[in-house]
Design an enzyme around this catalytic site. Structure first.
Site, PDB file in Angstrom:
ATOM      1  N   CYS A  55       3.082  83.195  46.718  1.00 46.19           N
ATOM      2  CA  CYS A  55       3.241  82.526  48.007  1.00 46.19           C
ATOM      3  C   CYS A  55       2.540  81.171  48.019  1.00 46.19           C
ATOM      4  O   CYS A  55       1.325  81.094  47.846  1.00 46.19           O
ATOM      5  CB  CYS A  55       2.671  83.414  49.114  1.00 46.19           C
ATOM      6  N   TYR A  86      14.314  77.073  52.606  1.00 47.65           N
ATOM      7  CA  TYR A  86      13.478  78.255  52.387  1.00 47.65           C
ATOM      8  C   TYR A  86      14.309  79.528  52.469  1.00 47.65           C
ATOM      9  O   TYR A  86      14.142  80.451  51.659  1.00 47.65           O
ATOM     10  CB  TYR A  86      12.356  78.283  53.419  1.00 47.65           C
ATOM     11  N   GLU A  98       8.470  79.066  44.252  1.00 43.15           N
ATOM     12  CA  GLU A  98       7.609  78.397  45.228  1.00 43.15           C
ATOM     13  C   GLU A  98       6.480  77.728  44.447  1.00 43.15           C
ATOM     14  O   GLU A  98       5.710  78.410  43.764  1.00 43.15           O
ATOM     15  CB  GLU A  98       7.029  79.396  46.227  1.00 43.15           C
ATOM     16  N   ASP A 133       4.806  90.706  47.256  1.00 42.37           N
ATOM     17  CA  ASP A 133       5.895  89.735  47.333  1.00 42.37           C
ATOM     18  C   ASP A 133       6.732  89.828  46.065  1.00 42.37           C
ATOM     19  O   ASP A 133       6.247  89.547  44.965  1.00 42.37           O
ATOM     20  CB  ASP A 133       5.345  88.315  47.489  1.00 42.37           C
ATOM     21  N   TYR A 138       8.402  84.070  43.325  1.00 45.18           N
ATOM     22  CA  TYR A 138       6.970  84.364  43.247  1.00 45.18           C
ATOM     23  C   TYR A 138       6.474  84.462  41.808  1.00 45.18           C
ATOM     24  O   TYR A 138       5.373  84.944  41.564  1.00 45.18           O
ATOM     25  CB  TYR A 138       6.671  85.666  43.993  1.00 45.18           C
ATOM     26  N   CYS A 201      -0.935  85.682  53.280  1.00 46.25           N
ATOM     27  CA  CYS A 201      -0.577  85.222  51.949  1.00 46.25           C
ATOM     28  C   CYS A 201      -1.006  86.295  50.962  1.00 46.25           C
ATOM     29  O   CYS A 201      -2.188  86.621  50.877  1.00 46.25           O
ATOM     30  CB  CYS A 201      -1.235  83.894  51.615  1.00 46.25           C
ATOM     31  N   CYS A 210     -11.530  82.959  33.405  1.00 46.74           N
ATOM     32  CA  CYS A 210     -10.814  82.216  32.369  1.00 46.74           C
ATOM     33  C   CYS A 210     -11.798  81.268  31.683  1.00 46.74           C
ATOM     34  O   CYS A 210     -12.466  80.479  32.368  1.00 46.74           O
ATOM     35  CB  CYS A 210      -9.659  81.436  32.972  1.00 46.74           C
TER      36      CYS A 210
END
Length: 220
Positions: A55, A86, A98, A133, A138, A201, A210
């Site tokens: 999202c 959208y 997105e 989602d 996504y 969201c 990372c």
């Protein structure tokens, strides 16, 4: 319901994609927070990065908070439909992701730092979904604007894949490709979570760090 979710998680073929339109979809004139013009023009000395992490509301917020980021904007990229809406993207029939387009000052923030935010800000092992989602819009993606960015992205994927494997996660599904055409999302999507602080969201990281992201960018 399961069938529809499965179909949305399959990449549409170019010949089956929605046709779109020649005219751009109207969007905001300025960034809601900074007031800077919302444009594809890049100030001298700035560079561009583009990411898909689920999202785009929450993704954009991650990047606009960073020192050295000049401008953020949300939109659609990586598909076949010209100037999609959208609603069209949500059907899964455009092929678009997105994405957030980030204009940043490489003298202040490195591309590697942006990559670290990207990897740690979502789960890049989930394929055509992020959390609840589901759909091709996504998917995880890094869209590079220079050869140096492409190399840095590949190197960071290799480093993070090793960390994820040690933590018990599956293979990374992130696509790393040259940046495709970017189409602005509609006005209400731009800086959505600044306008709607309690908005939903569904993105979330793995909790695995990372091992990149310090210093001035070498990429770009």
């Amino acid at each position: 319901m399961f069938f529809m979710s499965r179909k949305k998680a399959e990449m549409v073929r170019a010949e089956d994609a929605l046709p779109g339109r020649a005219a751009a979809i109207p969007t905001a004139d300025t960034h809601f927070l900074s007031g800077r013009p919302l444009t594809l023009s890049v100030p001298e000395g700035m560079e561009v990065a583009m990411f898909g992490m689920g999202c785009f509301w929450g993704v954009e917020r991650m990047f606009w908070k960073l020192e050295g980021v000049w401008l953020t904007m949300v939109g659609y990229a990586g598909g076949f439909t010209q100037n999609p809406t959208y609603q069209e993207v949500c059907t899964g029939q455009t092929g678009h992701n997105e994405v957030v387009r980030v204009v940043y000052d490489p003298k202040v923030i490195s591309y590697e730092t942006l990559l670290q935010v990207f990897w740690e800000g979502h789960d890049p092992t989930q394929g055509m979904r992020q959390g609840n989602d589901v759909g091709t819009q996504y998917r995880s993606g890094i869209y590079t604007t220079t050869e140096a960015q492409a190399q840095a992205a590949q190197d960071s994927r290799a480093a993070y894949a090793d960390q994820l494997r040690k933590a018990g996660f599956g293979a990374i599904t992130t696509e790393i490709v040259p940046a495709p055409s970017f189409y602005f999302a509609e006005d209400y999507h731009q800086q959505y979570l600044a306008k709607n602080p309690n908005g939903y969201c569904g993105i979330g990281g793995t909790g695995v760090s990372c091992p990149i992201g310090t210093g001035i960018a070498q990429a770009g």
